[in-house]
Design an enzyme around this catalytic site. Structure first.
Site, PDB file in Angstrom:
ATOM      1  N   ASP A   9       0.831  -1.211   0.000  1.00 23.73           N
ATOM      2  CA  ASP A   9       0.000   0.000   0.000  1.00 23.73           C
ATOM      3  C   ASP A   9       0.864   1.258   0.000  1.00 23.73           C
ATOM      4  OD1 ASP A   9      -2.150  -1.639   0.029  1.00 23.73           O
ATOM      5  OD2 ASP A   9      -2.609  -1.365   2.164  1.00 23.73           O
TER       6      ASP A   9
ATOM      7  N   LYS B 122     -13.151 -25.629 -16.701  1.00 27.48           N
ATOM      8  CA  LYS B 122     -14.091 -24.749 -17.393  1.00 27.48           C
ATOM      9  C   LYS B 122     -14.629 -23.787 -16.341  1.00 27.48           C
ATOM     10  CE  LYS B 122     -17.859 -24.690 -20.689  1.00 27.48           C
ATOM     11  NZ  LYS B 122     -18.620 -23.574 -20.128  1.00 27.48           N
TER      12      LYS B 122
ATOM     13  N   GLU C  96     -11.453 -15.901 -19.013  1.00 24.16           N
ATOM     14  CA  GLU C  96     -12.704 -15.786 -18.284  1.00 24.16           C
ATOM     15  C   GLU C  96     -12.520 -14.856 -17.083  1.00 24.16           C
ATOM     16  OE1 GLU C  96     -14.787 -17.716 -19.931  1.00 24.16           O
ATOM     17  OE2 GLU C  96     -16.490 -18.142 -18.628  1.00 24.16           O
TER      18      GLU C  96
ATOM     19  N   LYS D 293      -9.188 -30.137 -25.161  1.00 26.50           N
ATOM     20  CA  LYS D 293      -8.798 -29.516 -26.431  1.00 26.50           C
ATOM     21  C   LYS D 293      -7.647 -30.292 -27.057  1.00 26.50           C
ATOM     22  CE  LYS D 293      -9.603 -24.897 -24.463  1.00 26.50           C
ATOM     23  NZ  LYS D 293      -8.980 -23.625 -24.060  1.00 26.50           N
TER      24      LYS D 293
END
Ligand code: IVH
Length: 683
Positions: A52, A130, A187, A300
């Site tokens: 910080d 996923k 994502e 994949k």
């Protein structure tokens, strides 16, 4: 440890612009490196306070030398951009979706389809979590994050760059060496703990709750104020990259992404399909221990050249498939059905279950939504039922097991009168739900209105939660809003669970609410269809409650953005003598029912000034400070914006407010300084 050129900072004022630029460069690198260690490697190496301090130094430098402010500065992560509408961007290549497999068999079918296309070849797969979040595409030019776009319909999406800049984990500048242009997809998601915290906060202020972390993420990314987005604690996982010179193996591309500074979705492989299947099975249970939600495993083909060969359909690539875990189900006994009355009078049937373990939690109750659902399930009592938890947090009853139903079980017949007050229920035309029409006297409806009345955006009476209101109601001490203003500390002492000073504090808070301005009082009344914005409009057009009462329905409706439905509801409310008597009582105890009254007060040393308070002040409540500000002519602001004149900062002040104020150059003062401005002590 001397990672970078950590020359001890000289006083900012003596720095030349060149020296400042160097220091800014060093700070950005150092802070970015700590972010990387935290969000990518999950190995923080410095205490938060030190981190910080570095950010504060950087911010101070940027304020002193605004021309040196850089787009890749970590200070950009606190937001500060307000967007009217997001520009629409066409994706350079479409963002496809994925075909699904719901069983291991379907995974082998997927492999067979590929084998038919290339009979003489062998290949390996990668398997990835996923993530149940929101897909975005990020663009980097010369290593700098320049644009971020939502998936949208797959062809075009919204440019939400300012919002994505606030997402921790999305690097603003890449590490190491990189091609000039890179697209990264991945994502945005929310940790389950952050989601629960967000919902707790929303519950407190009476905002609708999000169903699950994915909805919360989607809702957050659509916000137009990036400062609010920054508060939501969104995170990112990369799972795809496109750029010149990438290796053929996607597993290696994931490694490259990690080196550039991206948090990469958990990836297994390259491996043949049977090994991938083992991984899928292993994660079926383990996934519940993750701090975020996954709804399956994406399989994949690893080789990017082979992917080109397999190609895509117009919806999804042929070379990938999403294995979806079946929603977890459990069998348990339905013991009873209770009927809850909401604050609008809506009746929700709730299944009371024998406690059962499901997806890592113990389930005791499940929502049955409405009466139709009871009929659809053909519920009997007792009954053995199947409960399921999919994306939603609240489990549901999916079906019954009639073969396990005891012979003497009776069909469930939902009540036709209110379980709380006995009033016959009504079903509005075209709705599936039943309502209790006794809104004036049905206890949960009354308590619900009281909760709304005291809520933060209404009268803002703190420490008076649902539990206490319920007890006060049951004891007959509070039935109407105006009863609150007659409460004495001794009335509250009998209510259990109070800390020593609480009763006095609550009474003080109630009394302080008399200063709440007219529009918010109007909102607090809980008139149907009158939200905060409508209340403002009404108060503006009819500056006293008498003027509002004297206005005809069409006069009210003609106010810009009000319209007929609202006008009818307002008219009906004011025409009810009981409601009007209550308004008179509230006026008599001193609540604000006119704009003038509030304005007249706006003379004094703080006249025309907007102030906001953050943090705590020993022995003095926030309400008291607000009342003090308003009594001396000041206006209490609802948040930090450039219109704010002073931020009064106490102990443990919220970093977001302070940071934003700093950024906007708003003066920050202590309580003592406020007293000096006013020229009179607060007590
Ligand atoms: S690959 C062309 N990998 O799932 C490849 N997608 O159902 C498409 N998703 O829109 C995406 N985790 O939002 C891929 N490891 C992962 C993923 C992932 C989550 C999402 C993504 C996509 C959706 C398709």
């Amino acid at each position: 440890m001397d990672l970078f050129s950590a020359t001890p900072p000289r006083s900012i004022d003596t720095l030349t612009p060149e020296e400042a630029a160097q220091r800014i460069e060093a700070l950005i690198r150092e802070i970015t490196d700590y972010d990387y260690r935290y969000y990518v490697l999950a190995q923080p190496i410095i205490p938060d306070s030190e981190y910080d301090r570095l950010v504060a130094e950087l911010r101070a430098l940027e304020e002193r030398f605004p021309e040196l402010r850089r787009p890749d500065s970590p200070t950009q992560r606190v937001g500060g951009t307000v967007t009217k509408e997001f520009p629409v961007v066409v994706h350079r290549r479409p963002m496809l979706s994925l075909d699904n497999a719901y069983s291991i068999e379907e995974l082998y079918d997927f492999e067979q389809r590929l084998k038919r296309l290339l009979p003489d070849k062998d290949w390996l797969y990668i398997a990835q979590h996923k993530i149940d979040g929101v897909a975005v595409s990020l663009h980097y030019e010369k290593g700098l994050f320049v644009q971020g776009v939502t998936r949208g319909d797959g062809v075009q999406g919204d440019d939400i760059t300012p919002n994505l800049r606030t997402v921790r984990g999305i690097p603003l500048r890449l590490r190491g060496t990189f091609p000039a242009e890179i697209e990264v997809r991945g994502e945005v998601y929310m940790l389950r703990a952050d989601f629960e915290q967000l919902n707790r906060e929303r519950e407190e202020i009476g905002e609708p709750l999000f169903m699950n972390p994915r909805n919360a993420t989607a809702g957050s990314l659509k916000l137009q104020d990036s400062t609010e987005v920054a508060r939501r604690g969104l995170r990112f996982f990369a799972y795809f990259a496109e750029a010149k010179g990438l290796p053929d193996s996607d597993a290696q591309v994931m490694q490259q992404l990690r080196e550039w500074g991206f948090p990469v979705v958990e990836t297994f492989g390259p491996a043949p399909l049977p090994e991938v299947v083992q991984v899928i099975q292993a994660w079926a249970e383990r996934r519940h221990g993750l701090p975020y939600d996954i709804d399956g495993i994406v399989v994949k083909v690893d080789s990017r050249a082979l992917r080109e060969t397999f190609g895509t359909t117009n919806k999804a690539p042929r070379w990938a498939i999403a294995y979806k875990y079946p929603p977890e189900q459990a069998i348990t006994e339905l013991r009873a059905i209770t009927y809850q009355v909401g604050r609008t009078g809506f009746i929700t049937p709730v299944a009371e279950l024998k406690p059962v373990r499901l997806s890592g939690t113990i389930v005791k109750r499940a929502s049955l939504y409405n009466y139709d659902e009871i009929a659809r399930l053909n519920l009997h009592l007792p009954e053995v039922v199947v409960v399921e938890k999919s994306g939603e947090i609240i489990p549901k009853v999916v079906r019954v097991l009639p073969e396990r139903r005891p012979t003497d079980a009776k069909p469930v017949i939902p009540p036709t009168t209110c379980p709380e007050c006995g009033t016959p229920l009504v079903q509005p035309e075209g709705e599936v739900g039943y309502y209790c029409p006794n809104y004036k006297h049905c206890p949960p409806q009354v308590i619900g209105r009281l909760e709304h009345f005291v809520s933060r955006k209404a009268m803002n009476i703190q420490s008076l939660g649902e539990k206490i209101l319920k007890k006060l109601y049951q004891k007959g001490l509070v039935r109407r809003f105006s009863d609150l203003y007659r409460l004495k500390p001794e009335d509250l002492i009998g209510v259990e669970g109070f800390a020593e000073k609480m009763p006095v504090k609550i009474v003080q808070n109630i009394q302080a609410s008399k200063e709440v301005p007219y529009p918010r009082v109007l909102y607090a009344l809980g008139i149907r269809h009158v939200g905060e914005a409508v209340a403002e409009k009404l108060a503006e057009a009819f500056p006293t409650v008498e003027a509002l009462k004297a206005a005809a329905e069409d006069e009210i409706a003609s106010v810009y953005t009000i319209g007929e439905t609202i006008a009818r509801s307002v008219r009906a409310y004011l025409d009810d003598p009981e409601n009007w008597e209550e308004i008179e009582r509230l006026k008599a105890v001193g609540l604000q029912f006119s704009i003038q009254k509030a304005e007249k007060k706006r003379s004094g040393p703080l006249a025309g000034k907007r102030l906001l308070v953050t943090g705590t002040f020993p022995g003095i409540s926030r309400e008291e400070i607000i009342a003090y500000i308003e009594a001396h002519g000041g206006t209490y602001a609802s948040g930090v914006s450039k219109n704010l004149d002073y931020l009064v900062v106490g102990e443990e002040a919220g970093p977001t407010k302070v940071e934003k104020a700093q950024k906007l150059g708003i003066k920050q003062i202590s309580l003592a300084e406020l007293e000096a401005l006013v020229g009179a002590p607060i007590r």
